[in-house]
Design a protein around this motif. Structure first.
Motif, PDB file in Angstrom:
ATOM      1  N   GLY A   1     -10.108  26.622 -13.517  1.00 44.95           N
ATOM      2  CA  GLY A   1     -11.785  27.258 -13.115  1.00 44.95           C
ATOM      3  C   GLY A   1     -11.710  27.410 -10.818  1.00 44.95           C
ATOM      4  O   GLY A   1     -10.542  27.388 -10.525  1.00 44.95           O
ATOM      5  N   PRO A   2     -12.737  26.936 -10.391  1.00 45.04           N
ATOM      6  CA  PRO A   2     -12.988  27.222  -9.456  1.00 45.04           C
ATOM      7  C   PRO A   2     -11.232  26.133  -8.272  1.00 45.04           C
ATOM      8  O   PRO A   2     -11.309  25.050  -9.705  1.00 45.04           O
ATOM      9  CB  PRO A   2     -14.058  26.647  -8.355  1.00 45.04           C
ATOM     10  N   PRO A   3     -11.307  26.061  -7.847  1.00 45.35           N
ATOM     11  CA  PRO A   3      -9.917  25.798  -6.654  1.00 45.35           C
ATOM     12  C   PRO A   3     -10.267  24.708  -6.594  1.00 45.35           C
ATOM     13  O   PRO A   3     -11.245  23.999  -6.216  1.00 45.35           O
ATOM     14  CB  PRO A   3      -9.848  26.102  -5.665  1.00 45.35           C
ATOM     15  N   TRP A   4      -9.382  23.412  -6.543  1.00 46.15           N
ATOM     16  CA  TRP A   4      -9.372  22.100  -6.091  1.00 46.15           C
ATOM     17  C   TRP A   4      -8.565  21.628  -5.098  1.00 46.15           C
ATOM     18  O   TRP A   4      -7.395  22.121  -4.445  1.00 46.15           O
ATOM     19  CB  TRP A   4      -8.743  20.846  -7.307  1.00 46.15           C
ATOM     20  N   SER A   5      -9.176  20.825  -3.732  1.00 45.25           N
ATOM     21  CA  SER A   5      -8.948  19.966  -2.747  1.00 45.25           C
ATOM     22  C   SER A   5      -8.393  18.518  -3.408  1.00 45.25           C
ATOM     23  O   SER A   5      -8.812  18.126  -4.024  1.00 45.25           O
ATOM     24  CB  SER A   5      -9.386  20.374  -1.872  1.00 45.25           C
ATOM     25  N   LEU A   6      -7.408  18.181  -3.018  1.00 46.73           N
ATOM     26  CA  LEU A   6      -6.535  17.070  -2.758  1.00 46.73           C
ATOM     27  C   LEU A   6      -6.856  16.554  -1.574  1.00 46.73           C
ATOM     28  O   LEU A   6      -6.372  17.248  -0.233  1.00 46.73           O
ATOM     29  CB  LEU A   6      -5.315  17.040  -3.019  1.00 46.73           C
ATOM     30  N   LEU A   7      -7.006  15.008  -1.614  1.00 45.22           N
ATOM     31  CA  LEU A   7      -7.255  14.458   0.093  1.00 45.22           C
ATOM     32  C   LEU A   7      -6.753  12.541  -0.640  1.00 45.22           C
ATOM     33  O   LEU A   7      -7.324  12.320  -1.461  1.00 45.22           O
ATOM     34  CB  LEU A   7      -9.135  13.962   0.583  1.00 45.22           C
ATOM     35  N   LEU A   8      -7.063  11.749   0.649  1.00 47.43           N
ATOM     36  CA  LEU A   8      -6.616  10.314   0.243  1.00 47.43           C
ATOM     37  C   LEU A   8      -7.763   9.908   1.047  1.00 47.43           C
ATOM     38  O   LEU A   8      -8.042  10.489   2.429  1.00 47.43           O
ATOM     39  CB  LEU A   8      -5.054  10.121   1.139  1.00 47.43           C
ATOM     40  N   GLU A   9      -8.342   8.802   0.625  1.00 50.78           N
ATOM     41  CA  GLU A   9      -9.110   8.599   1.087  1.00 50.78           C
ATOM     42  C   GLU A   9      -9.002   6.754   1.223  1.00 50.78           C
ATOM     43  O   GLU A   9      -8.367   6.424   0.701  1.00 50.78           O
ATOM     44  CB  GLU A   9     -10.364   8.371  -0.136  1.00 50.78           C
ATOM     45  N   GLY A  10      -9.182   6.404   2.481  1.00 53.33           N
ATOM     46  CA  GLY A  10      -8.555   4.866   2.964  1.00 53.33           C
ATOM     47  C   GLY A  10      -9.996   4.212   3.195  1.00 53.33           C
ATOM     48  O   GLY A  10     -10.266   4.123   3.688  1.00 53.33           O
TER      49      GLY A  10
ATOM     50  N   ALA B   1      -1.220  21.343   0.513  1.00 50.70           N
ATOM     51  CA  ALA B   1      -1.249  21.593  -1.276  1.00 50.70           C
ATOM     52  C   ALA B   1      -0.507  22.777  -1.797  1.00 50.70           C
ATOM     53  O   ALA B   1      -1.277  23.675  -1.257  1.00 50.70           O
ATOM     54  CB  ALA B   1      -1.125  20.874  -1.768  1.00 50.70           C
ATOM     55  N   THR B   2       0.996  22.954  -2.290  1.00 46.77           N
ATOM     56  CA  THR B   2       0.816  25.088  -2.786  1.00 46.77           C
ATOM     57  C   THR B   2       0.757  24.458  -4.848  1.00 46.77           C
ATOM     58  O   THR B   2       0.920  23.950  -5.104  1.00 46.77           O
ATOM     59  CB  THR B   2       2.359  24.618  -2.233  1.00 46.77           C
ATOM     60  N   VAL B   3       0.013  25.822  -4.363  1.00 46.87           N
ATOM     61  CA  VAL B   3      -0.045  25.688  -5.539  1.00 46.87           C
ATOM     62  C   VAL B   3       0.377  26.919  -6.444  1.00 46.87           C
ATOM     63  O   VAL B   3       0.626  27.789  -6.317  1.00 46.87           O
ATOM     64  CB  VAL B   3      -2.025  25.842  -6.129  1.00 46.87           C
ATOM     65  N   GLU B   4       1.150  26.636  -8.002  1.00 49.35           N
ATOM     66  CA  GLU B   4       1.509  27.844  -8.935  1.00 49.35           C
ATOM     67  C   GLU B   4       1.616  27.171  -9.854  1.00 49.35           C
ATOM     68  O   GLU B   4       1.765  26.183 -10.323  1.00 49.35           O
ATOM     69  CB  GLU B   4       2.917  27.197  -7.751  1.00 49.35           C
ATOM     70  N   SER B   5       0.937  28.341 -10.968  1.00 56.62           N
ATOM     71  CA  SER B   5       0.788  28.057 -12.050  1.00 56.62           C
ATOM     72  C   SER B   5       0.048  26.809 -12.609  1.00 56.62           C
ATOM     73  O   SER B   5       0.195  26.361 -13.325  1.00 56.62           O
ATOM     74  CB  SER B   5       2.301  28.011 -12.933  1.00 56.62           C
ATOM     75  N   GLY B   6      -0.899  27.072 -11.796  1.00 61.58           N
ATOM     76  CA  GLY B   6      -1.624  25.779 -12.508  1.00 61.58           C
ATOM     77  C   GLY B   6      -1.202  24.246 -11.874  1.00 61.58           C
ATOM     78  O   GLY B   6      -2.115  23.237 -12.280  1.00 61.58           O
TER      79      GLY B   6
END
Length: 713
Positions: free
Chosen positions: A618-627, A637-642
């Motif tokens: 589905g739609p792309p995800w982004s990643l984050l750290l919450e502090g 992040a690099t995305v390859e094959s899910g």
């Protein structure tokens, strides 16, 4: 629908005008920039119809541009469902001082003539008197309100401007008014209320006063000093000694000394050992012997603070032995030269404290931090032969035992039966099959009890399969159940409930008793009940789904359902949802229907620190750290094959000290969805991983909710 506009007097005047014009049987109040879930009032009204209480209050979550998060300080007050309770029976409700998460009976409101003050903190002039004047109140643990915390450059909310001198002054005025109400009507309750405001409402005020200009200080001290005068030493008595010292310095207007004590509290409190004199212990805090200040010696006495702190890091069964690992000590004694204490551990019967089983305790040389709370704690492993415990359990009428730890150090002996998770170590409930159809359950409860029990479950879930839009749950019923109608009862984590018919098989002879098979078919739509789109639209995270606890009713008997190890795990998923089976935190059988979320698949400290996550379609995800304080750091992040691969910034020592949670975010169907990354059992067993960078220690594990947690020390 009546809309009331009141110019001047703030929210208090508008609310009073609205209450005067309202013609319904119930009253509720909401702020214009917050969000009310569509089912909130329906649930609250249904509760009042059931109980007849004077009003109902519900849990709430903070709402920001990054999603929602729980208000941690409200967990004691609103974390547990309570019907027809009272603030005198549950003191934690003193923290619940807002009105927008409540539904009042109009008759109760009019009887007591409630009215909001036309100044800041107008809620407190109503909410706390209402708690005391009510015959009974209801508490709902599920969120009924989303309180917006502005972080988008808009006008500051009340919470953001709380450090302004005039705002603090008005806050103290509201506290004084409530204290006066209690002094007149409920004098016996006044003390614990005033103790609570010194730690909660006014807990941040010393730091503000230490940095404020003289003119700002005087605005605050105008109402604050009279409050401290009338509160008296009894209110300060039960506070920690360091806080008693802080308030004593404020009362004496010693602000230079106050700044030094606050620095000491941040940097040296946990590494300064106390001294003993005349049979009592005294903290070695600044200005203890200052002749000019002449502070009372009793101000530094810490006998009541000599408490055991226990932190559990793992639970496991190894070679037929139950092992409980963690750290324990008496932090008030400070770091001990050397590393050994005397430790004793027992399992004590919950129903019969005379029933006790001793554990073997071994101290370990785990590397403690050089500073901080854990510097005074010793590593330990407590172990027990499971077969010996089975025998003890069979000879006793008890259902379960609690772990008690006793620590003797520097002539002080203290015992505790309450424990916490040593984050970021993953501590999940332990469930193991034993001989004779019995099971071992070990869990750390939300209340902090570590409970161990051996039992023979009367109903066991052995398989879950999904086909044609239904989840088929199959299991075994022990104990010679009679034929008849049966039902599977499902209790949802957000207060929902449902039941479905159960098909019982023919009786068969088991190893020690008669058994029957059972089968129940649950539509997937029913498992998603109560999980509405509005809840998703405001970015709910850890509750991005519903967990259903299982019970079986056959005839008039209700039986909890255990889960066989082979049935635990993911049983179904599609592009957006998944279904999981397994024991819940209390060891009871459950199924969870939730959104699919990114899943941590690897964490490699040698690669500085690289994490890999599998991403749902589905739609792309982004990643984050919450502090700390809601600070967020986006990850490249690099995305390859899910599969997404990212390097945590902490690997270079660039993250400030604190606790950072690994989260994910995507935009779907016109809304932002923020969700915690999940951690499968195979990865969980390898956590935490540790490394050093930039002079800091880094530990990647999970928090007590199972969310990936990076701790930077």
């Amino acid at each position: 629908l009546r809309v009331v506009l009141a110019l001047g007097g703030g929210a208090g005047r508008a609310r009073n005008a609205g209450a005067a014009l309202a013609q319904g049987e119930f009253l509720t109040f909401a702020d214009g920039d917050d969000v009310v879930p569509p089912v909130a009032y329906e649930r609250m009204l249904a509760t009042l119809d059931e109980t007849g209480s004077d009003f109902v209050t519900g849990n709430f979550r903070r709402l920001t541009s990054r999603g929602t998060r729980p208000a941690a300080y409200m967990s004691d007050a609103l974390g547990t469902r309570r019907l027809r309770t009272h603030i005198r029976d549950h003191h934690g409700l003193v923290r619940d001082r807002t009105v927008w998460n409540k539904l009042f009976r109009r008759t109760f409101w009019d009887k007591h003539g409630f009215a909001f003050a036309q100044r800041r903190y107008e809620d407190q002039y109503v909410s706390l008197p209402a708690y005391f004047l009510a015959d009974a109140v209801d508490v709902l643990s599920e969120p009924v309100y989303y309180w917006r915390i502005r972080d988008d450059g808009g006008p500051p909310s009340k919470s953001k401007s709380r450090e302004q001198a005039s705002v603090i002054s008005q806050r103290v005025e509201a506290i004084v008014a409530t204290s006066g109400f209690l002094a007149e009507h409920y004098p016996g309750e006044r003390r614990w209320y005033e103790q609570s405001v010194l730690t909660q409402d006014l807990g941040y005020v010393p730091e503000v006063l230490a940095e404020a200009a003289d003119t700002e200080r005087e605005v605050v001290l105008g109402p604050l000093i009279p409050f401290l005068d009338q509160a008296g030493p009894d209110v300060l008595h039960d506070l920690p000694a360091i806080r008693k010292l802080v308030w004593a310095l404020i009362h004496r207007r010693a602000f230079t000394e106050l700044a030094e004590v606050l620095r000491f509290e941040r940097e040296e409190l946990t590494v300064r050992a106390p001294t003993r004199a005349g049979g009592s212990w005294y903290a070695d805090y600044p200005f203890r012997d200052d002749r000019r200040l002449a502070l009372p010696r009793e101000l530094f006495r810490i006998d009541d603070e000599m408490l055991v702190a226990s932190r559990i890091s793992s639970l496991r069964v190894d070679g037929g032995r139950l092992e409980i690992r963690g750290r324990v000590g008496i932090p008030a004694l400070g770091p001990k030269p050397g590393w050994r204490h005397r430790l004793d551990a027992q399992l004590v019967g919950e129903a019969d404290p005379a029933a006790r089983v001793a554990l073997r305790v071994k101290q370990t040389r785990s590397s403690p931090p050089s500073t901080g709370f854990d510097a005074a704690l010793t590593g330990f492993t407590a172990s027990l032969d499971v077969a010996a415990f089975e025998t003890s359990a069979e000879q006793s009428p008890l259902g379960s035992f609690e772990l008690h730890l006793a620590v003797t150090s520097r002539g002080v002996r203290r015992t505790t039966s309450r424990h916490a998770v040593l984050e970021p170590h993953p501590v999940t409930a332990l469930h193991a099959d034993l001989e004779g159809g019995k099971q071992l359950h070990v869990e750390l409860t939300p209340a902090g009890a570590l409970v161990v029990r051996v039992e023979r479950p009367s109903a066991v879930l052995v398989a879950v399969e999904v086909e044609h839009g239904e989840a088929e749950l199959r299991g075994v019923l022990h104990g010679g159940a009679k034929a008849g109608d049966g039902a599977l009862l499902l209790s949802g984590s957000s207060g929902q409930s449902t039941r479905v018919p159960v098909e019982l098989g023919l009786p068969a002879a088991g190893p020690s008793e008669e058994t029957r098979s059972f089968t129940a078919r649950v539509p997937l739509g029913a498992l998603q009940a109560g999980w509405d789109d509005a809840f998703a639209s405001i970015n709910a995270r850890r509750q991005a789904g519903v967990t259903w606890t299982l019970a079986l009713r056959v005839g008039k008997t209700r039986r909890p359902v255990a889960v066989a190890p082979d049935a635990v795990g993911r049983v179904w998923q599609d592009a957006t949802h998944e279904l999981l089976a397994g024991p819940n935190r209390r060891g009871l059988g459950s199924v969870e229907h939730r959104w699919r979320r990114p899943e941590l698949t690897a964490a490699d400290p040698a690669a500085g620190l690289a994490v890999a996550l599998s991403l749902p379609p589905g739609p792309p995800w982004s990643l984050l750290l919450e502090g700390p304080d809601g600070v967020a750091v986006d990850l490249d992040a690099t995305v390859e094959s899910g599969v997404a691969t990212a390097t945590l910034p902490g690997s270079a020592g660039s993250l400030p000290a604190g606790r950072w949670r690994l989260m994910s975010r995507r935009t779907a169907e016109g809304r932002i969805v923020t969700a915690a990354v999940t951690v499968p059992a195979a990865v969980l067993s390898g956590l935490p991983v540790s490394w050093s960078a930039g002079g800091r220690c880094h530990d990647l594990g999970v928090d007590r909710h199972g969310v990936p947690l990076l701790v930077v020390d």
